[in-house]
Each structure stands twice: as C-alpha cells, then as structure tokens.
Write a protein that holds these residues in place. Structure first.
Motif, PDB file in Angstrom:
ATOM      1  N   PRO A   1       1.127  -1.043   0.481  1.00 61.37           N
ATOM      2  CA  PRO A   1      -0.034   0.481   0.002  1.00 61.37           C
ATOM      3  C   PRO A   1       0.606   1.329  -0.201  1.00 61.37           C
ATOM      4  O   PRO A   1       0.510   2.837  -0.299  1.00 61.37           O
ATOM      5  CB  PRO A   1      -0.638  -0.222   1.357  1.00 61.37           C
ATOM      6  CG  PRO A   1      -0.535  -1.298   2.583  1.00 61.37           C
ATOM      7  CD  PRO A   1       0.434  -2.149   1.427  1.00 61.37           C
ATOM      8  N   LEU A   2       2.050   1.037   1.078  1.00 62.30           N
ATOM      9  CA  LEU A   2       2.704   2.575   0.577  1.00 62.30           C
ATOM     10  C   LEU A   2       3.235   2.638  -0.512  1.00 62.30           C
ATOM     11  O   LEU A   2       3.866   3.783  -0.748  1.00 62.30           O
ATOM     12  CB  LEU A   2       3.822   2.652   1.942  1.00 62.30           C
ATOM     13  CG  LEU A   2       2.812   2.473   3.414  1.00 62.30           C
ATOM     14  CD1 LEU A   2       4.635   2.791   4.450  1.00 62.30           C
ATOM     15  CD2 LEU A   2       2.344   3.946   3.303  1.00 62.30           C
ATOM     16  N   ALA A   3       3.557   1.564  -1.537  1.00 64.84           N
ATOM     17  CA  ALA A   3       4.292   1.770  -2.501  1.00 64.84           C
ATOM     18  C   ALA A   3       3.453   2.035  -3.648  1.00 64.84           C
ATOM     19  O   ALA A   3       4.229   1.639  -4.998  1.00 64.84           O
ATOM     20  CB  ALA A   3       5.495   0.809  -2.899  1.00 64.84           C
ATOM     21  N   ALA A   4       1.953   1.868  -3.908  1.00 63.93           N
ATOM     22  CA  ALA A   4       1.109   1.986  -4.944  1.00 63.93           C
ATOM     23  C   ALA A   4      -0.092   2.795  -4.569  1.00 63.93           C
ATOM     24  O   ALA A   4       0.215   3.941  -3.806  1.00 63.93           O
ATOM     25  CB  ALA A   4       0.251   0.773  -4.863  1.00 63.93           C
ATOM     26  N   GLN A   5      -0.944   3.862  -5.852  1.00 66.10           N
ATOM     27  CA  GLN A   5      -1.106   4.769  -5.474  1.00 66.10           C
ATOM     28  C   GLN A   5      -2.919   4.465  -5.097  1.00 66.10           C
ATOM     29  O   GLN A   5      -3.336   3.049  -4.914  1.00 66.10           O
ATOM     30  CB  GLN A   5      -2.276   5.260  -7.148  1.00 66.10           C
ATOM     31  CG  GLN A   5      -0.763   5.606  -7.919  1.00 66.10           C
ATOM     32  CD  GLN A   5      -1.088   6.012  -9.519  1.00 66.10           C
ATOM     33  OE1 GLN A   5      -2.065   5.827  -9.822  1.00 66.10           O
ATOM     34  NE2 GLN A   5      -0.199   7.114 -10.387  1.00 66.10           N
ATOM     35  N   GLU A   6      -3.529   5.299  -4.359  1.00 70.70           N
ATOM     36  CA  GLU A   6      -4.514   5.279  -3.557  1.00 70.70           C
ATOM     37  C   GLU A   6      -5.585   4.833  -4.816  1.00 70.70           C
ATOM     38  O   GLU A   6      -5.564   5.664  -5.846  1.00 70.70           O
ATOM     39  CB  GLU A   6      -4.951   6.213  -2.942  1.00 70.70           C
ATOM     40  CG  GLU A   6      -4.033   6.660  -1.413  1.00 70.70           C
ATOM     41  CD  GLU A   6      -4.321   7.861  -0.657  1.00 70.70           C
ATOM     42  OE1 GLU A   6      -4.866   7.361   0.476  1.00 70.70           O
ATOM     43  OE2 GLU A   6      -4.351   8.183  -1.272  1.00 70.70           O
ATOM     44  N   THR A   7      -6.517   4.390  -4.474  1.00 71.81           N
ATOM     45  CA  THR A   7      -7.755   3.710  -5.039  1.00 71.81           C
ATOM     46  C   THR A   7      -8.781   2.831  -4.863  1.00 71.81           C
ATOM     47  O   THR A   7      -8.604   2.515  -3.487  1.00 71.81           O
ATOM     48  CB  THR A   7      -7.234   3.260  -6.721  1.00 71.81           C
ATOM     49  OG1 THR A   7      -7.840   2.134  -7.780  1.00 71.81           O
ATOM     50  CG2 THR A   7      -6.621   0.704  -5.586  1.00 71.81           C
ATOM     51  N   LEU A   8     -10.206   2.854  -5.024  1.00 66.23           N
ATOM     52  CA  LEU A   8     -11.019   2.473  -4.717  1.00 66.23           C
ATOM     53  C   LEU A   8     -11.725   1.530  -6.216  1.00 66.23           C
ATOM     54  O   LEU A   8     -12.079   2.931  -7.259  1.00 66.23           O
ATOM     55  CB  LEU A   8     -12.223   3.264  -3.968  1.00 66.23           C
ATOM     56  CG  LEU A   8     -13.328   2.391  -3.778  1.00 66.23           C
ATOM     57  CD1 LEU A   8     -13.029   0.990  -2.665  1.00 66.23           C
ATOM     58  CD2 LEU A   8     -14.115   3.469  -2.724  1.00 66.23           C
ATOM     59  N   THR A   9     -11.561   0.365  -6.408  1.00 68.10           N
ATOM     60  CA  THR A   9     -12.560  -0.325  -7.989  1.00 68.10           C
ATOM     61  C   THR A   9     -13.442  -1.574  -7.220  1.00 68.10           C
ATOM     62  O   THR A   9     -12.797  -1.909  -6.130  1.00 68.10           O
ATOM     63  CB  THR A   9     -11.129  -0.930  -7.949  1.00 68.10           C
ATOM     64  OG1 THR A   9     -10.012  -0.250  -8.621  1.00 68.10           O
ATOM     65  CG2 THR A   9     -11.603  -1.558  -9.562  1.00 68.10           C
ATOM     66  N   LEU A  10     -14.521  -1.123  -8.068  1.00 74.91           N
ATOM     67  CA  LEU A  10     -15.499  -2.715  -7.927  1.00 74.91           C
ATOM     68  C   LEU A  10     -15.691  -2.930  -9.368  1.00 74.91           C
ATOM     69  O   LEU A  10     -15.377  -1.897 -10.600  1.00 74.91           O
ATOM     70  CB  LEU A  10     -16.968  -1.122  -8.118  1.00 74.91           C
ATOM     71  CG  LEU A  10     -17.686  -2.221  -7.560  1.00 74.91           C
ATOM     72  CD1 LEU A  10     -17.732  -3.067  -6.769  1.00 74.91           C
ATOM     73  CD2 LEU A  10     -18.778  -1.179  -7.649  1.00 74.91           C
ATOM     74  N   THR A  11     -15.622  -3.710  -9.569  1.00 81.10           N
ATOM     75  CA  THR A  11     -15.482  -5.296 -10.793  1.00 81.10           C
ATOM     76  C   THR A  11     -17.066  -5.788 -10.035  1.00 81.10           C
ATOM     77  O   THR A  11     -17.314  -6.694  -9.404  1.00 81.10           O
ATOM     78  CB  THR A  11     -14.363  -5.819 -10.653  1.00 81.10           C
ATOM     79  OG1 THR A  11     -13.128  -5.073 -10.302  1.00 81.10           O
ATOM     80  CG2 THR A  11     -14.151  -6.638 -11.735  1.00 81.10           C
ATOM     81  N   GLY A  12     -18.112  -5.818 -11.552  1.00 80.40           N
ATOM     82  CA  GLY A  12     -18.753  -6.738 -11.368  1.00 80.40           C
ATOM     83  C   GLY A  12     -18.504  -7.722 -12.998  1.00 80.40           C
ATOM     84  O   GLY A  12     -18.414  -7.151 -14.314  1.00 80.40           O
ATOM     85  N   VAL A  13     -18.374  -8.644 -12.548  1.00 77.15           N
ATOM     86  CA  VAL A  13     -18.197  -9.973 -13.896  1.00 77.15           C
ATOM     87  C   VAL A  13     -20.539 -10.334 -14.359  1.00 77.15           C
ATOM     88  O   VAL A  13     -20.441 -11.359 -13.082  1.00 77.15           O
ATOM     89  CB  VAL A  13     -17.145 -10.695 -14.936  1.00 77.15           C
ATOM     90  CG1 VAL A  13     -17.313 -11.587 -15.753  1.00 77.15           C
ATOM     91  CG2 VAL A  13     -16.641  -9.527 -14.270  1.00 77.15           C
ATOM     92  N   TYR A  14     -20.638 -10.410 -15.356  1.00 73.06           N
ATOM     93  CA  TYR A  14     -21.725 -11.286 -16.272  1.00 73.06           C
ATOM     94  C   TYR A  14     -21.245 -12.305 -17.320  1.00 73.06           C
ATOM     95  O   TYR A  14     -20.343 -11.669 -17.584  1.00 73.06           O
ATOM     96  CB  TYR A  14     -22.980 -10.514 -16.384  1.00 73.06           C
ATOM     97  CG  TYR A  14     -24.254 -11.607 -17.066  1.00 73.06           C
ATOM     98  CD1 TYR A  14     -24.910 -12.558 -15.938  1.00 73.06           C
ATOM     99  CD2 TYR A  14     -24.056 -12.296 -18.525  1.00 73.06           C
ATOM    100  CE1 TYR A  14     -25.760 -13.102 -15.927  1.00 73.06           C
ATOM    101  CE2 TYR A  14     -25.503 -12.646 -18.488  1.00 73.06           C
ATOM    102  CZ  TYR A  14     -26.208 -13.274 -17.708  1.00 73.06           C
ATOM    103  OH  TYR A  14     -27.003 -14.208 -17.861  1.00 73.06           O
ATOM    104  N   GLU A  15     -20.941 -13.822 -16.276  1.00 72.89           N
ATOM    105  CA  GLU A  15     -20.929 -14.815 -16.747  1.00 72.89           C
ATOM    106  C   GLU A  15     -21.474 -16.156 -18.270  1.00 72.89           C
ATOM    107  O   GLU A  15     -22.753 -16.064 -17.239  1.00 72.89           O
ATOM    108  CB  GLU A  15     -19.472 -15.695 -16.482  1.00 72.89           C
ATOM    109  CG  GLU A  15     -19.340 -16.681 -17.388  1.00 72.89           C
ATOM    110  CD  GLU A  15     -18.033 -17.727 -16.164  1.00 72.89           C
ATOM    111  OE1 GLU A  15     -17.915 -18.620 -16.157  1.00 72.89           O
ATOM    112  OE2 GLU A  15     -18.115 -17.565 -14.632  1.00 72.89           O
ATOM    113  N   VAL A  16     -21.306 -16.453 -18.677  1.00 73.01           N
ATOM    114  CA  VAL A  16     -22.938 -17.210 -19.353  1.00 73.01           C
ATOM    115  C   VAL A  16     -21.825 -18.332 -20.188  1.00 73.01           C
ATOM    116  O   VAL A  16     -20.378 -17.904 -21.350  1.00 73.01           O
ATOM    117  CB  VAL A  16     -23.056 -16.325 -20.969  1.00 73.01           C
ATOM    118  CG1 VAL A  16     -24.386 -17.426 -21.800  1.00 73.01           C
ATOM    119  CG2 VAL A  16     -24.305 -14.873 -20.060  1.00 73.01           C
ATOM    120  N   GLY A  17     -21.720 -19.687 -19.684  1.00 75.07           N
ATOM    121  CA  GLY A  17     -21.460 -20.551 -20.372  1.00 75.07           C
ATOM    122  C   GLY A  17     -21.713 -20.869 -21.817  1.00 75.07           C
ATOM    123  O   GLY A  17     -23.075 -20.472 -21.866  1.00 75.07           O
ATOM    124  N   GLY A  18     -21.527 -21.379 -22.966  1.00 71.46           N
ATOM    125  CA  GLY A  18     -21.977 -21.260 -24.332  1.00 71.46           C
ATOM    126  C   GLY A  18     -22.261 -23.032 -24.266  1.00 71.46           C
ATOM    127  O   GLY A  18     -23.151 -22.638 -25.344  1.00 71.46           O
TER     128      GLY A  18
END
Length: 974
Positions: free
Chosen positions: A174-191
């Motif tokens: 954390p002290l060697a990284a940029q501050e960030t707040l990231t949210l990820t959402g993934v919708y998956e469909v099998g073929g």
C-alpha cells in the motif's frame, strides 16, 4: 568502481512503476521504495495503460532482473484481464496451462508440472488445496493480484525453488501504490447449456479493491474482496477400450457417457497493512483467506458393450448393441476447501548500507473432495433374464459410438419405471460381510441373491489438511569489496504437515434384495439430456438424497478395501536453509558485466505415518478382532534425514546498448510428490477367475500377470535434483518491444522411478515373510465345467482353483536419471515500427521446444514437446482489442482416479483461443465515466475439446466444455 545502469531513463521509470504496482518480493521492498524516490526526482514517469502498459512493465521487470525471468503486471490492483491468475500465466513464454474441468488450473514451466515448480506469494512459499505440492492457480482471482514474476533461473536468495522454476505471485504494497477504490462486476455465460435440469450456464463475479494511506503516508492499507460463481457444463464420452471381432470390426468393451454440470463458488479476502513509522523501519502484516467450493453432478450411463449384426469394416461399422442393461449413475460431487495465510515482515535499516529483515508466515488449508454414486436401472442385478434386456442401434466411427435408436429402455425417461438399484454385479468388495446380505430370494438363474448383487451406490471422499510455517532472518549489505557490490546472507526454517484421509462407504438400498422406483421427492423438474450421444433424455434426481434420508445402508469401505486404507497417511517435513550470495558489477574489456554468485545449504528431516492395508482371516482389512479399529501391527512410520548443497551463478553481459547475454548455472531440487512419500501401502487381490487360474510359476506370472499385487509409498525418497544451464540473448529495441532467444539444459541426476519386484505372496521377503493367502477367500471352487486361466486349463465343477504364489510389488525409489533440452523464442513487437499507421497495434509471441528423456523411457509430467503462444492486440485512446491463442502438444499428467488415488493420464494436444475487447473511459471527456472500464471477453472460442486417441485412431475419451463469455464492468472511483 564503475556501477552499470542496465536501463536507460525512460525504461527505468517504467521499471520503478512496475515494481510499485506489482508489489515486489518482500526482500526487495526497501530497495524499490528508495529507487522510486530517486526516480521521482530525476525521471519523467511515462504512463501507458492497457495491455501495452502491462507489456512495457513486464518487459522492464525482465530487463532489469539478474535472473532469466518472465513477468505479468497490471496497471493497478484489480485490473488483470482474466478471471484467475492461471489464465494470465498460461500465455507467458515457456509456460503452458493445463485445464482441469474446463478451467486453466495447472501451470507447467519449461515442461515441468506445477508440483515441480516452486510457487510463492510475495516471496513466501504458497500451499494449495490439492493432493500434492502443486498450487491450483485458478484458486487465486485476478482481482487480488497485481502481477507475477516467473524465475526460470534461480539465485541463492530465492528460497522457493523447483526444477522447473519459481512462480512468484504478487499483491500490492500500500505505501508503494497509488490510492484507489475499484469495484468490479462480471456477468458470465457458458457457451454450452446445461444438460442437467438442476443447473444452468450463468455466473457472476464481484470484487472490491482499495488502497488508502494515512498518517502522512506512514500507514497504508490495501484490501481486496472478491466473490465468484462460475458455471461449467461438460459432455464426456469414454470407453473401457476397443477390440476387434473375427471380421476385424472394432467396437468398445464398455461405455462411460456423462453429462457433467458444476459450479465454482469462491470467496476471497486479501488484506495488507504497511506501517513505516521511520525511514529505517518498515512493517508489513498481510492476510489471505479463500473459501472454495466446486459442486455439481456427473450423470450418465456406464455399462458393458456387446454387439451383433455388424456391417461395415474396421472402425467404420454399424450394428446392434445387445444385452443392454445399463447403469444410470447419478454422481453428486462436492469439493469444499479453505486456505488461510498470515504473514509478518519487519525490515530495519541498521544504517545506510546494512538492512536486517525478519519474515514469519503461517499457512493452513483443508479440503473435502466428496463424490457420491447412486445407481438406477431396469432392475437389481440378477433379477432379469438376458431376454429382458434392451437393444440399441449404433454407428461406429473414429469419433467413437453414436446411438441411433433403442428398444426396451423406456424406463430411463420414466421415473415410475426406473428402479433405484444396482443393475450390474459390482459388490465383490463386500465379501467379508457376506452374511449381511444372505437371503433365500432367488435370482432369475435360480441362485440366491448375495453380496455380489448388493452394491447400489458408493460414497467416496477424501479429506486433506496442510499447514506450513516459515521463519526467515536475512541480512543485506551494500558493500564496496572490489567487484562485489552487495552481500546477502540468511537462514530460513519451514515446517510442513500434510495429511490425507481416504474414506468410502458401500451403499445398499433398503429394498434389497428387491428394488423400488425412485421416490418422487428425489426428482428434479425436467429430464437430463443425453441426446448428443444418441441416448435420449433420462431421469434426473438428487443423488445425495438416499444418503441423507437413510434410504441407503452404508458399510465402511476402509475396512473392506485394502487400497483405501493404504492411501491414508500423514507427511511431515522440517527444513533448515542457510544461504549466502554476493552481487558483482565490473567491466570485462568493453563489456559491462554484472550478476550474482551464491549457495544454499539445505538440511531436511522428513517422516510419514500410514497403514499397510492387508485382508485378514476374517476377510476384513487390518481388523482381526472385528472392533472397527485398525490393528496396531498395520501402522507404519518411517522417514529420513539428509542435506543438499545448492550453488548458483547468474552472469549478465551488456553486449551493446540494451542488448544482453545472460548465462546461468545452478543445482536445484523439487521435493518428491507427497503421495509418493507416504508410508502407506496395501496388498490387493483380483477375484477374476482367469487370473486366479494362472499356473503357479514365476515364468507364468511374468508372462500372464497375477491376481496378487502389492504397493507402497516411500518416506525415504530424496528430492528430484537437476543441474541447470541457461543461455539467453535479449535485444530490447524499443520501450515496448524486444526479442529473445534462450536455450536451456537440465541434467536430471535424480528422479523418482517406479520400482517393480516379483515376490512370493505366501512368504513376502519385503514384509518379514508374511503369508497373505487366506483359504476360502483367495481360492475359487469351479461351478461349471470348462477351460479357465491364460492357458485354458480344463477344470470340472467342484474343483478348487488356487492362485499362483507370485505377484508384483510396486513402489517408488530414487535413482532415475535423464536430461531435458529446450529452446525458447520470444518477440514483443509494436507494429508502429513498420509504419505510423499501425500505431497501437502489436504482437506478442513465443515458441518453446523441449526434448526430454528419462533413462527408463517414461515421460516427465507436464512436458509438451512444443508450446506456442501468440497475442495480437490493438490499444489506443482507451480502446483495446486482444486475441490470444495458445497451443501445446501432447503431455503426461495425473489425476484423481478410482478409490481417490492418483493415476497417470495422457492429454492430447490442445489449442485454446481467447479474445477480449474493452474500452476505458478515462480520456473520454465524460467526467462521471472517467473511472469506468468495460470489457467483453470470450475463452475457448473455438470450443476446443480434450481428446485421447488410441493407436487405432479412435477416440477413447472426449471432454467438451464449450466456450465461455464474460461481460466485465470495472469502475475506479479514484
């Protein structure tokens, strides 16, 4: 004293950026931070995002490392483009992915499966939840990772090693990284749609990642949370083998056709706290917790195959399958695991030149791999005469069997007709509890039902536990000792414990010796679909239900099957490693030369406890007194102590600006597989009359085989050992482009071999002259006149047939030698070099060629002769398009087999194509969308199947997984 600078300024800034974002190994953290401060003062940082930025940062890591390495790097936490770190690793030069259940899980490095490759997390050894030492890389979601470095050559400070190399996964500091707040959402469909009505093909993932700094940037916190639900729908076609009739027409001996549906559920938490109260003290505490579940059903037919009225020739034929009495197996499966790791790292700068570091970590994992078997069919075995069985019409081709019609099998789609029972005779393992199944009820042939007819299911599971504790103390000094610029020394202690408990239970339905239809409360809405194999639609029911409500009577197979008790064990290892290394930097003529020279001294104390599974006079396994407890004389404990001296040297010569020749030599070890180090073993007997009637001579057994077999592990096994030599030429012709050519040679001076010894089972020389023969159990009374055995010996009804005294004892031993030679070609080429019109376009490609040979002719698990990878991409102004293809030739691996044991398996060549298109709105000019990144990704787009083909060119095993599609929304609030 001249100190060489490997990077020119622009690339140096990118290397620093890469180290900051990817989270370097703990032992390098202080150096990275200091370099970052200096770079901020003197160098303009160039920010390149997307796949181009990732390739540039990875190139910088490769260029600046004293070892031969590969790397992957995300621009920020939570932004690797794949669902797990495994998929990202599989595209790197010299690496090859192995799919398990349709997902990339295993990784081979330079032809060595993950069990022979060290895996670390931020420099610490990482455990998995599998059977052996290898890590299941798909266990680690990409959302918690910022990158990985793969060391193909080693140095003395790299404590997690393997013959194949080392994979170091990296999380943020954390002290060697940029501050960030990231949210990820993934919708998956099998073929592939689900063929089982209780499952579908939809999935989802969510992740939240943030980095914050407090107290004037002296306290940093990084947290990543990720949850996954991912479907898998598979179609499996398998046979027991093929044979030709007198007319040369080829058909299978038996069938194994299944529709498989599973769902992966994974919850992950990664938390890192970094505190730097002064410039000289840095403290990092980190924790990782992963809960993992992979549940589903394996549903389909398993049955012997006989045919008549066959037309055609050879492979291409058609006809009628006769005597069809299939088993509809419903195998519910539940694999649950948990992994936790905690670590503390304290780094203290004693002065400007000397640093002391203490690192302590503890990791624990547990897993239960549960698979039930529930059988259904026309009636209980023995209840029907042969003219009451069904028939099927079939077409035979190089793709195997496809059915075109059937008669007499309507019950399989009608739950009121289908019987919850075992249609085939598979209950021979319950011989020692035969009285429990004694009855006056007669079979169709007039004989009473017996234990042979009493197996209606089986509950099969194994429990695994593992714990690893490590402590490392290291001293690093920057010195001016002529050409020596740095000195590192330390001591590392690790304590590993791993246990496996192999359990199983025979299941008999309450209606025995009769059978009933499947209870309505077990049924799902809808039928399972096997029309893709020509087998129609079949009843779908909950295979766990008869176990849960008491419908099945269970008998412990651990006291009935000697090989199950013989696969229960614990393994302990205590390892102390002393290490020292010097870094050097000098000129030889006009060429700057740098590198390192060092060695490790490794002291090992290993042991194992287990059981030798032997059937006693009461027909029970290691339970002579019948109290349900394993007898003390079946318990085995053994082990050994030994040491290794492991030298290493890396030399880097700058032949011209940004052109390097790298030379490396080392001795490395990979500890033997856990399942091979077990103290356990067993003596087993095959009840096949054709083997029992083998003549009683060593020559006959060597020619025809024997019903007797014995197996044991070896707790005294030494690690696999290799002398390694590497040469690599690397030309960095652009900030985002390079080519490299590497050749490597591994002299395998110790590899585990399969031992095989002919012994007398009535006077076992390997077990103090033990006599395993039990009258009434290992002999057979002939009930029908005829010729029996491999020499067609004539017998009359009532004759007593005794088995030969001799059989084979299989075990593991040290001493196998071999060699591996290989070459790697790699190129990252930005196409803008050709014309400005191609700005943003590029190609990253690699090819690996390996020629390996063990002296006994066996293959190295994980080794493909050829591996190719190519990624074509376009990235400009936020738009990114990527198409990646990987191809590997045939390779040997191993998998979970019958009775939860490890079996060898050969995988045919496989090519996988993935693609991704994304858009990053950062430069879109729309303020509220500037943190948004949208991507659409597809994997296995060509629907690549896994096939095994026999010498006749016919498919013996085919698995179809279908493609998978994911819509990804990634939003960084700041």
């Amino acid at each position: 004293m001249k100190r060489n600078q490997l990077f020119k300024p622009a690339l140096l800034s990118l290397a620093v950026s890469s180290a900051i974002y990817s989270g370097s190994a703990l032992s390098q953290q202080t150096d990275t931070d200091n370099a970052a401060k200096d770079a901020d003062k003197n160098v303009e940082v160039i920010a390149v995002k997307g796949i181009r930025g990732s390739l540039i940062r990875a190139q910088a890591v490769k260029m600046d490392n004293s070892s031969i390495v590969e790397a992957i790097s995300a621009e920020d936490i939570g932004k690797l483009p794949d669902s797990s770190i495994a998929e990202s690793l599989a595209r790197l030069p010299g690496l090859a992915g192995e799919r398990v259940g349709g997902r990339t899980s295993g990784i081979s490095v330079r032809g060595f499966k993950e069990d022979f490759t060290g895996t670390s997390l931020n420099g610490r050894e990482l455990i998995g939840i599998g059977d052996n030492r290898g890590v299941e890389y798909d266990l680690y979601p990409a959302e918690i990772m910022t990158g990985a470095t793969i060391y193909k050559t080693t140095d003395a400070t790299l404590l997690v090693q393997g013959i194949g190399g080392t994979v170091d996964l990296q999380t943020v500091r954390p002290l060697a990284a940029q501050e960030t707040l990231t949210l990820t959402g993934v919708y998956e469909v099998g073929g592939n749609d689900s063929d089982n009505p209780e499952f579908d093909n939809k999935g989802k993932r969510y992740a939240l990642s943030f980095v914050e700094k407090f107290a004037d940037d002296t306290l940093g916190v990084a947290v990543s949370l990720a949850t996954t639900e991912s479907p898998r729908n598979e179609r499996k076609y398998g046979v027991w083998g093929y044979g030709a009739n007198e007319d040369g027409q080829i058909t299978p001996f038996g069938l194994d056709t299944q529709a498989i549906s599973r769902e992966l559920e994974r919850d992950t938490m990664s938390a890192i706290v970094q505190w730097r109260p002064t410039d000289d003290l840095d403290i990092v505490v980190d924790a990782l917790d992963i809960d993992y579940s992979d549940s589903g059903v394996i549903r389909g037919f398993i049955e012997p195959f006989a045919a008549e009225n066959i037309t055609g020739s050879g492979i291409n034929a058609s006809g009628t399958q006769v005597g069809v009495n299939p088993v509809l197996r419903t195998d519910p499966a539940q694999k649950d695991g948990e992994l936790q790791t905690f670590g503390l790292n304290v780094t203290y700068n004693v002065n400007d030149n000397w640093t002391v570091e203490l690192d302590v970590a503890d990791s624990e994992s547990s897993k239960r791999d549960l698979r039930g078997e529930s059988y259904a069919g026309l009636a209980r075995s023995g209840a029907l005469s042969s003219d009451e069985f069904g028939t099927r019409q079939f077409q035979m081709s190089p793709d195997g069997i496809f059915f075109t019609g059937s008669t007499g099998l309507e019950a399989f789609s009608d739950p009121s007709l289908l019987q919850l029972t075992g249609p085939q005779v598979w209950g021979g393992g319950m011989a020692n509890i035969a009285d429990q199944f004694s009855t006056n009820v007669l079979q169709a042939n007039g004989d009473p039902f017996s234990y042979f007819n009493a197996q209606d299911g089986f509950l099969n599971f194994a429990d695994f536990e593992e714990e690893l504790t490590t402590t490392r103390l290291e001293v690093v000094g920057y010195v001016d000792w002529n050409m020596v610029t740095k000195f590192t020394a330390g001591i590392n202690y690790s304590d590993r414990f791993k246990a496996k408990d192999n359990k199983g239970f025979f299941a008999t339905a309450s209606a025995y010796p009769y059978s009933d239809s499947i209870p309505s409360e077990y049924l799902y809405n809808g039928l399972a679909d096997l029309r893709w194999a020509g087998l129609g639609q079949v009843v779908a029911y909950n295979g766990f239900a008869p176990y849960q409500d008491g419908e099945y009577t269970l008998n412990d197979a651990g006291l009935l099957e000697p090989d199950r008790l013989g696969d229960t064990y614990t393994v302990d290892e205590e390892i102390i490693t002393l290490y020292a290394m010097v870094d050097f930097d000098t000129d030889i003529g006009d060429f700057p030369v740098s590198g390192n020279l060092g060695a490790q001294y490794v002291q090992t104390d290993q042991s194992s406890s287990g059981f030798i599974g032997i059937v006693g006079d009461n027909f029970a396994v290691c339970d002579d007194d019948g109290n349900g407890v394993v007898d003390a004389d079946c318990v085995i404990t053994d082990g050994d102590e030994y040491s290794h001296f492991l030298p290493s040297v890396n030399v880097n010569i700058e032949l011209a600006e940004n052109r390097f020749l790298r030379l490396a030599a080392s001795k490395t070890i990979s500890r033997a597989r856990i399942d091979q180090m077990k103290a356990s073993g067993f003596v087993k007997f095959d009840q096949n009359i054709e083997l029992i009637a083998t003549p009683n001579s060593e020559a006959a057994v060597e020619e025809y085989g024997s019903p007797w077999s014995k197996f044991s592990g070896n707790p005294r096994l030494r690690p696999l050992e290799a002398n390694n030599f590497d040469i690599s030429f690397e030309n960095y012709f652009d900030d985002e482009g390079y080519v490299s050519v590497a050749v490597f040679y591994k002299d395998l001076v110790n590899w585990t071999r399969d031992g095989n010894q002919l012994i007398d089972f009535t006077n076992d020389p390997t077990n103090e002259g033990a006599n395993y023969f039990i009258p009434g159990f290992h002999d057979r009374v002939i009930d029908t006149d005829g010729n029996y055995g491999p020499e067609d010996t004539p017998y009359e009804a009532g004759d007593l047939v005794t088995p030969p005294d001799f059989g084979f004892y299989s075990f593991f031993e040290d001493g196998l030698e071999g060699e591996l030679k290989g070459a790697e070609l790699t190129a990252n080429v930005p196409l803008s070099m050709l014309t400005d019109a191609l700005e943003g376009f590029g190609i990253a490609a690699s090819a690996t060629f390996i020629d390996a040979e063990l002296e006994d002719g066996s293959a190295i698990p994980g080794q493909s002769d050829e591996v190719y990878s190519i990624t074509a991409y376009y990235e400009m102004n936020g738009l990114e398009v990527r198409v990646a293809a990987t191809d590997r030739s045939e390779y040997l691996t191993y998998q979970r087999g019958g009775s939860n044991k490890i079996d060898a398996a050969t995988r045919d060549a496989v090519t996988q194509v993935d693609a991704q298109i994304s858009y990053d709105f950062e430069d879109s000019g729309i303020e509220y969308l500037e943190g948004l990144r949208v991507s659409l990704q597809g994997t296995n787009l060509t629907d690549e199947k896994e096939e095994t083909i026999d010498s006749n060119g016919i498919v013996t095993l085919r698995r179809e997984f279908g493609p998978s599609y994911m819509l990804n929304l990634n939003y960084s609030f700041y």
